[in-house]
Every structure is written in structure tokens, then in C-alpha cells.
Motif scaffolding. Structure first.
Motif, PDB file in Angstrom:
ATOM      1  N   ASP A   1       0.843  -1.191   0.000  1.00  0.00           N
ATOM      2  CA  ASP A   1       0.000   0.000   0.000  1.00  0.00           C
ATOM      3  C   ASP A   1       0.883   1.248   0.000  1.00  0.00           C
ATOM      4  O   ASP A   1       1.980   1.241   0.575  1.00  0.00           O
ATOM      5  CB  ASP A   1      -0.903  -0.019   1.241  1.00  0.00           C
ATOM      6  CG  ASP A   1      -1.990   1.032   1.192  1.00  0.00           C
ATOM      7  OD1 ASP A   1      -1.658   2.229   1.341  1.00  0.00           O
ATOM      8  OD2 ASP A   1      -3.179   0.672   1.031  1.00  0.00           O
TER       9      ASP A   1
ATOM     10  N   ARG B   1       0.722   3.751   1.709  1.00  0.00           N
ATOM     11  CA  ARG B   1       0.930   4.280   3.062  1.00  0.00           C
ATOM     12  C   ARG B   1       1.863   3.413   3.898  1.00  0.00           C
ATOM     13  O   ARG B   1       2.244   3.792   5.007  1.00  0.00           O
ATOM     14  CB  ARG B   1      -0.424   4.385   3.779  1.00  0.00           C
ATOM     15  CG  ARG B   1      -1.420   5.295   3.086  1.00  0.00           C
ATOM     16  CD  ARG B   1      -2.833   5.047   3.591  1.00  0.00           C
ATOM     17  NE  ARG B   1      -3.291   3.703   3.235  1.00  0.00           N
ATOM     18  CZ  ARG B   1      -4.456   3.189   3.623  1.00  0.00           C
ATOM     19  NH1 ARG B   1      -5.260   3.884   4.411  1.00  0.00           N
ATOM     20  NH2 ARG B   1      -4.799   1.959   3.252  1.00  0.00           N
TER      21      ARG B   1
ATOM     22  N   ASN C   1      -9.869  -2.706  -0.734  1.00  0.00           N
ATOM     23  CA  ASN C   1     -10.120  -1.266  -0.710  1.00  0.00           C
ATOM     24  C   ASN C   1     -11.327  -0.921   0.154  1.00  0.00           C
ATOM     25  O   ASN C   1     -11.308   0.078   0.888  1.00  0.00           O
ATOM     26  CB  ASN C   1     -10.328  -0.744  -2.131  1.00  0.00           C
ATOM     27  CG  ASN C   1      -9.052  -0.791  -2.956  1.00  0.00           C
ATOM     28  OD1 ASN C   1      -7.951  -0.728  -2.406  1.00  0.00           O
ATOM     29  ND2 ASN C   1      -9.183  -0.918  -4.251  1.00  0.00           N
TER      30      ASN C   1
ATOM     31  N   ASP D   1      -9.080   0.699   2.639  1.00  0.00           N
ATOM     32  CA  ASP D   1      -8.596   1.869   1.889  1.00  0.00           C
ATOM     33  C   ASP D   1      -9.741   2.711   1.344  1.00  0.00           C
ATOM     34  O   ASP D   1      -9.594   3.402   0.355  1.00  0.00           O
ATOM     35  CB  ASP D   1      -7.692   1.415   0.733  1.00  0.00           C
ATOM     36  CG  ASP D   1      -6.833   2.555   0.221  1.00  0.00           C
ATOM     37  OD1 ASP D   1      -6.581   3.498   0.968  1.00  0.00           O
ATOM     38  OD2 ASP D   1      -6.419   2.503  -0.958  1.00  0.00           O
TER      39      ASP D   1
ATOM     40  N   LYS E   1     -11.955   5.666   0.644  1.00  0.00           N
ATOM     41  CA  LYS E   1     -11.752   7.107   0.737  1.00  0.00           C
ATOM     42  C   LYS E   1     -13.018   7.772   1.263  1.00  0.00           C
ATOM     43  O   LYS E   1     -14.132   7.391   0.936  1.00  0.00           O
ATOM     44  CB  LYS E   1     -11.394   7.682  -0.627  1.00  0.00           C
ATOM     45  CG  LYS E   1     -10.059   7.192  -1.156  1.00  0.00           C
ATOM     46  CD  LYS E   1      -9.774   7.798  -2.508  1.00  0.00           C
ATOM     47  CE  LYS E   1      -8.382   7.411  -2.986  1.00  0.00           C
ATOM     48  NZ  LYS E   1      -8.221   5.972  -3.129  1.00  0.00           N
TER      49      LYS E   1
END
Length: 246
Positions: free
Chosen positions: A167, A169, A237, A241, A243
């Protein structure tokens, strides 16, 4: 002219051609299969399944550091499919990668077959013994249902880890170590159940020399890892992940 050559060289380093990426996948899958199956056939009499588990983790670490920057270091059709499902890899490249991984695995077991032919020791394993299986072909006699659940769940876990440590991050530079250690853990759990697949290329590579019964059970070790990879790829996701929406 010189400036163009420099620019082209930079582009070549940044974006390896598909041919180079496939060569890296063949090499990496060869290394993985040769390491794990070679250990299982030639050394497991002394090391047991712990040694085999460590071998597969070490080969993944070595392969990922060696050629991961070229191809992404998949070495496994399930990884390529899971990465594509997560939006990290182009679907158009999945089939070429899978073909390269199967070739790399088959080359590895072909070399192992050639080496094995030079020994008559009872301590040397057979391809039937190291092929993946269920019921009588499971090391601990696990049935089809148990094997399918274990292969799906542990492949999904493996893919979640891969997607997590790669990832944007995540800390950089440690992904191969995390992936190799996780694959070691997966094998410690799975070897007694199914001889541990989580990788259709590895399963195909041993089944082609494992005889009719190994080939007859191969479908499980193609399908189950792919299902596990798709579960992880399509849900990563959403779970980890997503958003925030305005």
C-alpha cells in the motif's frame, strides 16, 4: 541525440518491457518452486515441514528483492489475479503473467526431476508425495471440504498482507520480508492439511510429474487459491482503503 538516449534509458529503467517482466516472473517462480519443492523432496527427511515452510519464505524474500522491482514479484497466479481485482495490476497483463509463472514452475520441477533421477535413497521424496491433495493425498487425511476452506482462507490472508505491505501508506523497503514471513506462516498451517498450495503454478508444477491422482485433484488447487485471491482483491479497498466522501 545523446539527450534522447539518456531520456530513453531513464524510461527503460522506470518501465521494464513486458518481455523483461515476464522473464522476471519466470525466474522468480522457478526460484520459489525449486526452493520449496527441492527442500520438500531432498531435505524434509531431516528438516520436516518447518524446514519446507522456511524454504518457501526465504525464496520469496530473495526473489522479491532480486526481481520485484522489475515485475512486481508476483511468482503466483493468485497474486496477479488478486492484484488486478484490487486495481493494482492491469487485467490485460494477467494471462501473460500466469503463463510465465506456470512455465517457471514447470521448469523448476523438471530440473528437480533430473536431479532426483540420480538418487536411489529412500529418504528422497516423490512428486506424488509433494503434490497437493485431499483425503488420502492429504498429509493428515483432511477431506475436500477442509482443504478448500483452508486454501481459500489462507490465500485471502496472504493477499491481504501483500496488498497491505505494498500500500502507498506502508513503510517502504520491508514488503518482501513481510510477504516471505507470512508465506512461511501459511505453510506451517497448510502443509499438514494439503501440502500447501496458495499458488496454482506450484500445484501445476508438481502435479505434472505426480501421476494421475495428483492431476485429478489439481482443480482444487487452481480454483481455491483464485477464489481466495479474488475475495481479498475485491474487498481490500472497501475494508482498508475506502476514501472518505464529501
Amino acid at each position: 541525440m545523446a539527450a534522447n538516449e539518456v531520456i530513453n534509458a531513464d524510461i527503460d529503467i522506470a518501465t521494464p518491457t513486458l518481455g523483461r517482466r515476464l522473464a522476471a516472473e519466470i525466474f522468480g517462480t522457478f526460484l520459489l518452486v525449486f526452493g520449496v519443492i527441492g527442500t520438500a523432496m531432498f531435505a524434509s527427511f531431516n528438516t520436516g515441514f518447518v524446514g519446507v515452510s522456511l524454504a518457501v519464505g526465504l525464496t520469496v524474500v530473495g526473489g522479491a528483492y532480486a526481481v520485484g522491482h522489475i515485475s512486481g514479484g508476483h511468482f503466483n497466479p493468485a497474486v496477479s489475479i488478486g492484484a488486478a481485482a484490487a486495481g493494482r495490476f492491469a487485467w490485460s497483463d494477467v494471462l501473460p503473467y500466469v503463463a510465465a509463472q506456470i512455465v517457471g514452475g514447470a521448469l523448476a520441477t523438471t530440473v528437480i526431476l533430473a536431479i532426483r533421477s540420480g538418487s536411489t535413497s529412500e529418504n528422497v521424496g516423490t512428486f506424488t508425495g509433494v503434490s497437493n491433495g485431499f483425503d488420502a493425498h492429504s498429509p493428515s487425511g483432511f477431506n475436500l471440504g477442509s482443504v478448500i476452506v483452508a486454501e481459500i482462507v489462507l490465500t485471502a490472508i496472504f493477499l491481504y498482507v501483500i496488498l497491505g505491505v505494498t500500500d502507498r501508506r506502508a513503510p517502504s523497503g520491508f514488503a518482501p520480508l513481510a510477504i516471505g514471513l507470512t508465506l512461511t506462516l501459511v505453510h506451517l498451517v497448510l502443509i499438514p492439511i494439503s501440502n500447501a498450495s496458495v499458488n496454482p503454478a506450484r500445484s501445476i508444477a508438481t502435479a505434472i510429474y505426480g501421476g494421475p491422482e495428483s492431476l485429478g485433484q489439481l482443480w482444487v488447487f487452481i480454483l481455491a487459491p483464485i477464489v481466495g485471491a479474488l475475495i481479498a482483491g475485491f474487498t481490500y479497498n472497501l475494508l482498508f482503503d475506502a476514501k472518505k466522501r464529501a
